[in-house]
Scaffold this motif. Structure first.
Motif, PDB file in Angstrom:
ATOM      1  N   ASP B   9      -4.398 -14.996  16.836  1.00  0.00           N
ATOM      2  CA  ASP B   9      -5.547 -14.139  16.148  1.00  0.00           C
ATOM      3  C   ASP B   9      -4.850 -12.773  15.744  1.00  0.00           C
ATOM      4  N   GLN B  10      -4.133 -12.154  16.872  1.00  0.00           N
ATOM      5  CA  GLN B  10      -3.814 -10.974  16.718  1.00  0.00           C
ATOM      6  C   GLN B  10      -2.274 -10.636  17.265  1.00  0.00           C
ATOM      7  N   VAL B  11      -1.674  -9.988  16.838  1.00  0.00           N
ATOM      8  CA  VAL B  11      -0.344  -9.566  17.145  1.00  0.00           C
ATOM      9  C   VAL B  11      -0.278  -7.998  17.147  1.00  0.00           C
ATOM     10  N   ASN B  12       0.026  -7.431  18.041  1.00  0.00           N
ATOM     11  CA  ASN B  12       0.262  -6.032  18.425  1.00  0.00           C
ATOM     12  C   ASN B  12       1.673  -5.845  18.813  1.00  0.00           C
ATOM     13  N   GLY B  16       8.954   0.137  15.287  1.00  0.00           N
ATOM     14  CA  GLY B  16      10.353   0.007  15.347  1.00  0.00           C
ATOM     15  C   GLY B  16      10.939  -1.244  15.972  1.00  0.00           C
ATOM     16  N   ASN B  17       9.859  -1.692  16.826  1.00  0.00           N
ATOM     17  CA  ASN B  17      10.189  -3.085  17.390  1.00  0.00           C
ATOM     18  C   ASN B  17      10.029  -4.508  16.424  1.00  0.00           C
ATOM     19  N   PRO B  18      10.872  -5.485  16.954  1.00  0.00           N
ATOM     20  CA  PRO B  18      10.770  -6.570  15.985  1.00  0.00           C
ATOM     21  C   PRO B  18       9.368  -6.983  16.260  1.00  0.00           C
ATOM     22  N   LYS B  78      10.315  -9.859  11.370  1.00  0.00           N
ATOM     23  CA  LYS B  78      10.871  -8.590  10.773  1.00  0.00           C
ATOM     24  C   LYS B  78      11.451  -7.866  12.036  1.00  0.00           C
ATOM     25  N   PRO B  79      12.810  -7.236  11.641  1.00  0.00           N
ATOM     26  CA  PRO B  79      13.639  -6.713  12.721  1.00  0.00           C
ATOM     27  C   PRO B  79      12.951  -5.376  13.048  1.00  0.00           C
ATOM     28  N   SER B  80      12.307  -4.721  12.257  1.00  0.00           N
ATOM     29  CA  SER B  80      11.572  -3.234  12.696  1.00  0.00           C
ATOM     30  C   SER B  80      10.360  -3.146  12.041  1.00  0.00           C
ATOM     31  N   ALA B  81       9.446  -3.207  12.767  1.00  0.00           N
ATOM     32  CA  ALA B  81       7.936  -2.907  12.371  1.00  0.00           C
ATOM     33  C   ALA B  81       7.684  -1.519  11.762  1.00  0.00           C
ATOM     34  N   LEU B  82       6.755  -1.493  10.742  1.00  0.00           N
ATOM     35  CA  LEU B  82       6.445  -0.083  10.233  1.00  0.00           C
ATOM     36  C   LEU B  82       4.979  -0.047  10.397  1.00  0.00           C
ATOM     37  N   VAL B  83       4.258   0.810  10.781  1.00  0.00           N
ATOM     38  CA  VAL B  83       2.733   0.850  10.765  1.00  0.00           C
ATOM     39  C   VAL B  83       2.035   0.499   9.418  1.00  0.00           C
ATOM     40  N   TRP B 115       1.608  -0.028  15.843  1.00  0.00           N
ATOM     41  CA  TRP B 115       1.083   1.351  16.496  1.00  0.00           C
ATOM     42  C   TRP B 115       2.317   2.256  16.513  1.00  0.00           C
ATOM     43  N   PRO B 116       1.775   3.363  16.251  1.00  0.00           N
ATOM     44  CA  PRO B 116       2.938   4.357  16.064  1.00  0.00           C
ATOM     45  C   PRO B 116       3.718   4.712  17.450  1.00  0.00           C
TER      46      PRO B 116
END
Lengths: 116, 116
Positions: B9-12, B16-18, B78-83, B115-116
């Protein structure tokens, strides 16, 4: 990508009244669909809008409650009839079978309906 | 019967992390697979699709997905997540019916929070 517009974007309605939602696509498409989505939930298909013939409804949805029109290949309407608070939801129009992209469905911005 | 499962249901994930959002499907024939994203108070936006060809497909905003037939999976990555990637993500499947554009079957959605 495709441009699909819906009107109204949101509305607040009284119990027992009806609301008609319009969906306009920027090019001719073979298929148009209407979905319902509770906030934060998945999509439920209401019906497939067929050009020139009656819509095809999914189980649990009937024409008397959700009459649909599709007078041409770029436009469709969904009416939510005799509304009750349980009809409060987001209604999404979708279109597929575009001239240059035949295999992908695109979605409108949705209509947020609140029934009091 | 056709169906889609999104087990989370949720992914946190930290910026910058994949990131990976999981999806498995069930169809009786060849699958057409799609990922859509929904930002708050917006309609669904098409991200990417697998129809045929390379198992790794690339889409909008740096997202990609890998089709794995033996595991009946189509995970979004995605290799590098953005907020700004924080949104609700939907996986969908449609059975290959040749020239007929059939209906989509959606998963229940996965809320991604970066999250930042």
């Amino acid at each position: 990508s495709a441009v699909i517009s819906q009107k109204p974007s949101r509305d607040i309605c009284q119990r027992g009244t009806s609301l008609t939602i319009q969906c306009q696509v920027d090019s001719q498409v073979t298929m148009m669909f209407w979905y319902r989505q509770q906030p934060g939930q998945s999509l439920t298909l209401i019906a497939t809008a067929n050009q020139g013939s009656e819509a095809t409804y999914e189980s649990g949805f009937v024409i008397d409650k959700f009459p649909i029109s599709r007078p041409n290949l770029t436009f469709s309407t969904l009416t939510v009839s005799n509304m009750s608070p349980e009809d409060s939801s987001i209604y999404l129009c979708s279109a597929g079978g575009f001239p240059r992209v035949t295999d992908t469905q695109y979605f409108g911005p949705g209509t947020r309906l609140t029934v009091l | 019967a056709q169906s889609v499962a999104q087990p989370e249901d949720q992914v946190n994930v930290a910026e910058g992390n994949p990131l990976t959002v999981k999806c498995t499907y069930s169809v009786s024939g060849n699958p057409y697979l799609f990922w859509y994203v929904q930002y708050p108070n917006r309609g669904l936006q098409f991200l990417l699709k697998y129809i045929t060809g390379d198992n790794l497909v690339k889409g909008s905003y740096g997202f990609e997905a890998e089709f794995n037939k033996s595991q009946t999976s189509f995970h979004l990555k995605k290799p590098s997540a953005l907020v700004s990637d924080s949104a609700l993500y939907f996986c969908a499947v449609r059975e290959d019916r040749g020239s007929t554009l059939g209906r989509l079957y959606f998963g229940r959605g996965t809320q991604l929070t970066v999250w930042p």
